[in-house]
Structure formats: structure tokens, C-alpha cells
Design a protein around this motif. Structure first.
Motif, short mmCIF file in Angstrom:
data_model
loop_
_atom_site.label_atom_id
_atom_site.label_comp_id
_atom_site.label_asym_id
_atom_site.label_seq_id
_atom_site.Cartn_x
_atom_site.Cartn_y
_atom_site.Cartn_z
N GLU A 298 -2.32 57.55 -45.22
CA GLU A 298 -3.63 57.86 -44.65
C GLU A 298 -4.03 56.84 -43.59
N GLN A 299 -3.56 55.60 -43.71
CA GLN A 299 -3.92 54.59 -42.71
C GLN A 299 -3.10 54.77 -41.43
N PHE A 300 -1.84 55.22 -41.56
CA PHE A 300 -1.07 55.55 -40.37
C PHE A 300 -1.76 56.69 -39.61
N CYS A 301 -2.22 57.69 -40.37
CA CYS A 301 -2.89 58.84 -39.74
C CYS A 301 -4.15 58.39 -39.00
N GLN A 302 -4.89 57.45 -39.56
CA GLN A 302 -6.09 56.93 -38.89
C GLN A 302 -5.73 56.25 -37.57
N SER A 303 -4.64 55.47 -37.58
CA SER A 303 -4.20 54.82 -36.34
C SER A 303 -3.76 55.86 -35.31
N LEU A 304 -3.09 56.89 -35.78
CA LEU A 304 -2.64 57.96 -34.89
C LEU A 304 -3.83 58.68 -34.26
N CYS A 305 -4.83 58.98 -35.08
CA CYS A 305 -6.02 59.67 -34.55
C CYS A 305 -6.77 58.79 -33.56
N ARG A 306 -6.78 57.50 -33.79
CA ARG A 306 -7.42 56.57 -32.84
C ARG A 306 -6.66 56.58 -31.51
N THR A 307 -5.33 56.67 -31.59
CA THR A 307 -4.51 56.73 -30.38
C THR A 307 -4.80 58.01 -29.60
N LEU A 308 -4.95 59.12 -30.32
CA LEU A 308 -5.19 60.41 -29.65
C LEU A 308 -6.44 60.39 -28.80
N ARG A 309 -7.43 59.63 -29.23
CA ARG A 309 -8.67 59.55 -28.44
C ARG A 309 -8.45 58.85 -27.11
N MET A 310 -7.31 58.17 -26.96
CA MET A 310 -6.96 57.52 -25.68
C MET A 310 -6.13 58.44 -24.79
N TRP A 311 -5.83 59.64 -25.28
CA TRP A 311 -5.10 60.63 -24.49
C TRP A 311 -6.03 61.81 -24.21
N GLY A 346 -2.39 70.65 -25.19
CA GLY A 346 -3.15 70.10 -24.07
C GLY A 346 -2.39 69.11 -23.22
N LEU A 347 -1.29 68.55 -23.73
CA LEU A 347 -0.44 67.63 -22.96
C LEU A 347 1.01 68.06 -23.10
N ARG A 348 1.73 68.13 -21.99
CA ARG A 348 3.14 68.50 -22.04
C ARG A 348 4.05 67.28 -22.05
N ASP A 349 3.52 66.15 -21.61
CA ASP A 349 4.35 64.94 -21.56
C ASP A 349 3.43 63.74 -21.68
N LEU A 350 4.03 62.60 -22.02
CA LEU A 350 3.29 61.35 -22.13
C LEU A 350 4.02 60.28 -21.34
N SER A 351 3.27 59.46 -20.65
CA SER A 351 3.88 58.33 -19.94
C SER A 351 4.30 57.27 -20.95
N GLU A 352 5.12 56.33 -20.50
CA GLU A 352 5.54 55.24 -21.39
C GLU A 352 4.33 54.44 -21.85
N PRO A 380 10.06 48.40 -31.19
CA PRO A 380 8.93 49.24 -30.78
C PRO A 380 9.06 50.66 -31.31
N LEU A 381 7.94 51.23 -31.67
CA LEU A 381 7.88 52.61 -32.14
C LEU A 381 8.32 53.56 -31.02
N ARG A 382 9.06 54.59 -31.38
CA ARG A 382 9.48 55.61 -30.42
C ARG A 382 8.75 56.91 -30.74
N LEU A 383 8.18 57.53 -29.73
CA LEU A 383 7.37 58.73 -29.93
C LEU A 383 7.99 59.90 -29.18
N HIS A 384 8.14 61.03 -29.86
CA HIS A 384 8.75 62.22 -29.27
C HIS A 384 7.80 63.41 -29.40
#
Length: 423
Positions: A298-311, A346-352, A380-384
Motif C-alpha cells: 500500500e505504501q508503494f501504491c501511495q508513492s506511485l500515485c504521488r508520481t502520477l500527479r507529476m505526469w 492519456g500518455l503514450r510515452d514517458l521521458s527518462e 535505479p527503478l526501471r519503468l515500462h
């Protein structure tokens, strides 16, 4: 299947909160039970249901949910939409978005089209229950053509509540998505808490936004391990629990069965007539750890949701994580790390730079992870990003109805998700 006592308590609570919910043939089911039909939540009142049991027992998850959706669409006067998992309701409504013209045609003709995962004999049996309904088909077409925001209440205007038998842990993501779009304006009720194959608790408060489950002493023998004990903890019993504390759950479901740690962590939220009420907090099996750092689900999910607000413009559809040890040689010569596979809208790609935001949020939220990253012990984490529909296929590949794993542990499932990467 729910015990008679559990189902009767559920029906009593449901009927008290939503008086029309117990109407005859006013409940539709969306639940895959491959191989053998399983009893729905309100099985002591079989007249509640308009969905044939054989539809849920099909060998294909996609076919089962589609056929159940068709029978639900026939019944305009639904009061309850019941799903075994929130993901099943989510995937059925995703199928509606793409297949509504064909579904409407089948409604109009009273005929089931041949499809993979629907044996001819079962198709004939189910088709015998259908009658042509061109008026309802036209209504479905008109509502779907308007778009899918709030579609559930538009298709079934008398619907009072969505019942989801499992709606905690990983399923919360789908509940949130449904409330925001397809199921706008509807209450969600999660009646049961189950673990290790046993029914352990009941939610007697259907209208409360956060489910709380009353643990029933005679349904299974439960013991509890305090989560923050300084030394090797002893197990505690129901009458020894403290409000506000978290406990690992140990269950002996029936006399003579094995005693096991379920991997579930519960938080005691209060007491009802001296019995504890609990809220499931996390699944220990879904903790990320490549160096002993232990990042809970649940804490990983919270960090992920916080990241999404930056996209800006992005919306999370689904995600899963993999520890690099499962990747073997394919991960290359690098330090242990996490790989995250996501389906975004809403996004097809992400920058590094955008991809790095998730690793940055994890470092900010977990000092131990930041320490390992600084020393180079964790890479470093890799995101796909994966193509749409990937997670629906993943749930089919799981082979049985279970909450979505957030950390993959099987190579076969990893290969499926790797084969769907688009970016």
C-alpha cells in the motif's frame, strides 16, 4: 462459498440499507468460477438472481464475464450489481466499451454468438434462456453511443448498490477507477472478509465508505501476531486485541486443518459488542525487497500515485512490480532493482526524466531505500508501459479468481507482461 450465517447477515444488512435490493431477479452477478458454479453472496435467496449459474463456470474468464454481462443487460430493473472481485466488474465494463454493438445485436435477436471459451453445448443451454428484446437493445445502443461516464446508472436506472465480495488491497485501485467513471453516483458495499479460503468476517455497515469487518469467533480459529513487537511475539486471541494496532493473521479454518499464517495484516478499528472490527491493511506477500528494505504494497501504491500527479494528463489503469532476481540474465549486469509495468491512459510515452520521478518518490518516502540507492546496492527503478488490455489477459492467465498480485513471482506471468511492453 459464504456460510449460511454469513450470507444471512449480509442479506439482512443489505435489505436494511437498500430496501429494494432484495427484489426478485433484481441482482446480476459478474464472477468467474471456472469448472464449477459457486454460490453467490445471497445464495439462501436464489430468486434474487437473474444470472444463470452456468455462465460463471465457463473455462474462459473473458467469455464468462461477457455472457454474464449480456444477461445483466437484459434486466433493466436491476437493483444490485454483484461482482466477486472489483477487477471483474472493471473488466466486464471494459468489454462493454468495445463490444456493445455486438452485445446489443445479441439482445435484439435473443441469440448468443459463438466465441472462444464458450462450448457449443453450454451456448445452447444459455441461449434457451434468451428471448429477442429489440427495445432493450435499442436502449443499450443509445446509452453507449452517449459515452461511458456514468454508464452503469444510465443502463440500470434503478440500481442502488454495487456489491463487491473482495474490495480491499489490490482491488481498491479498480474500485476508485469505477467510482470516478463508469459507476459514478453509486454506493459500493464489500460484505465479506475472507483469508486462507475461510470466511472470517462480515461488514454490517453497507453505507460506510471504508469497509470494516466484524470478526466472528465461531467461523474459524483466528490468532494475531503484533506487528511492532520488539521480540519474538506470542500470538494473541480476539479478546486481547487493542484498537488502533496492526496484527498479522494466523488461521485454523476448521478443526483438524493446518494452522497457517495468511500473510494478511489487519488493523483493529474498533469493537462491536466486544468483537473486534478490522480493516485489511496489506498483504505481506506483496512486499518489495531486493536488499531487505521491505516496501509494503500500500505504501508503494501511495508513492506511485504521488508520481502520477507529476505526469499531467495521465490516469493509471493498472500496474505490477517485479524484483530483478526473477528476470535472471535478461536484466543485464546491474545491481538488484525493481521493474514496474504500467498501463496508462492519456500518455503514450514517458521521458527518462518522467520515469525517474517514481524512483525519486520512493527515495523520498523510504529512507532505507534511499540509503541503498546512494550506496549503489540497489540500482535505479526501471519503468515500462504496456499496451491496453495487458492486465485483463494477465488476470485470465492467473487461472482462478484471486486479487491481483502487485509483485509477480512467476516467470510465465513475467513473460506475458514483458511481451506487451510498448515503451
Amino acid at each position: 462459498d459464504p456460510s449460511p450465517q454469513g450470507s444471512l447477515l449480509y442479506l439482512d444488512a443489505l435489505g436494511a440499507a437498500f430496501p429494494r435490493a432484495l427484489a426478485r431477479r433484481g441482482t446480476a452477478v459478474l464472477h468467474w468460477t471456472p469448472g464449477c458454479p459457486r454460490a453467490p453472496a445471497g445464495w439462501p435467496l436464489p430468486t434474487l438472481y437473474c444470472t444463470p449459474a452456468a455462465a460463471g463456470a465457463l473455462p474462459s474468464r473473458a467469455a464468462a464475464l461477457r455472457v454474464q454481462l449480456l444477461f445483466a443487460l437484459r434486466q433493466r430493473a436491476l437493483h444490485v450489481l454483484e461482482a466477486g472481485l472489483a477487477a471483474e466488474l472493471h473488466d466486464a465494463l471494459v468489454a462493454l466499451r468495445t463490444e456493445w454493438p455486438r452485445l446489443a445485436q445479441e439482445l435484439a435477436l435473443g441469440r448468443l454468438s459463438p466465441q472462444p471459451g464458450l462450448p457449443d453445448g453450454v451456448r445452447d443451454e444459455l441461449q434457451a434462456l434468451l428471448t429477442p428484446d429489440p427495445a432493450r437493445a435499442a436502449e443499450v445502443c443509445a446509452e453507449c453511443a452517449r459515452g461511458f461516464e456514468g454508464i452503469v446508472l444510465r443502463l440500470w436506472p434503478q440500481l442502488e448498490v454495487v456489491v463487491v465480495r473482495t474490495a480491499h488491497s489490490a482491488e481498491q485501485l479498480y474500485c476508485h477507477s469505477l467510482r470516478q467513471a463508469d459507476c459514478q453516483g453509486l454506493s459500493f458495499y464489500c460484505p465479506f472478509y475472507q483469508a486462507a479460503g475461510a470466511l472470517l468476517g462480515i461488514n454490517l455497515w453497507p453505507v460506510e465508505p471504508v469497509p470494516q469487518f466484524l470478526l466472528c469467533p465461531d467461523w474459524a480459529f483466528c490468532e494475531f501476531l503484533p506487528c511492532l513487537a520488539n521480540k519474538e511475539p506470542r500470538t494473541m486471541l480476539l479478546d486481547e486485541l487493542w484498537e488502533g494496532r496492526e496484527y498479522g493473521l494466523v488461521v485454523t479454518a476448521q478443526p483438524g486443518e493446518y494452522r497457517c499464517r495468511t500473510g494478511e495484516v489487519l488493523k483493529v478499528t474498533g469493537f462491536h459488542k466486544q468483537c473486534p472490527m478490522v480493516e485489511p491493511v496489506r498483504r505481506e506477500s506483496q512486499t518489495l525487497s531486493v536488499r531487505g528494505e521491505s516496501i509494503p504494497e500500500e505504501q508503494f501504491c501511495q508513492s506511485l500515485c504521488r508520481t502520477l500527479r507529476m505526469w499531467p494528463g495521465s490516469r493509471l489503469i493498472d500496474y505490477v512490480c517485479v524484483e530483478s532476481s526473477l528476470l535472471g540474465d535478461s536484466s543485464g549486469p546491474c545491481a538488484p532493482h525493481y521493474e514496474v509495468f504500467m498501463e496508462l491512459q492519456g500518455l503514450r510515452d514517458l521521458s527518462e526524466g518522467q520515469r525517474y520521478k517514481l524512483d525519486q518518490c520512493l527515495q523520498e518516502d523510504f529512507p532505507i531505500y534511499k540509503s541503498f540507492r546512494f550506496k549503489g546496492s540497489i540500482g535505479p527503478l526501471r519503468l515500462h508501459l504496456v499496451r491496453p488490455g495487458t492486465f485483463t489477459r494477465l488476470r485470465e492467465a492467473l487461472g482462478s479468481p484471486m486479487p491481483m498480485p502487485r509483485v509477480l513471482r512467476e516467470e510465465q506471468l513475467l513473460q506475458l507482461i514483458q511481451g506487451s511492453v510498448i515503451s
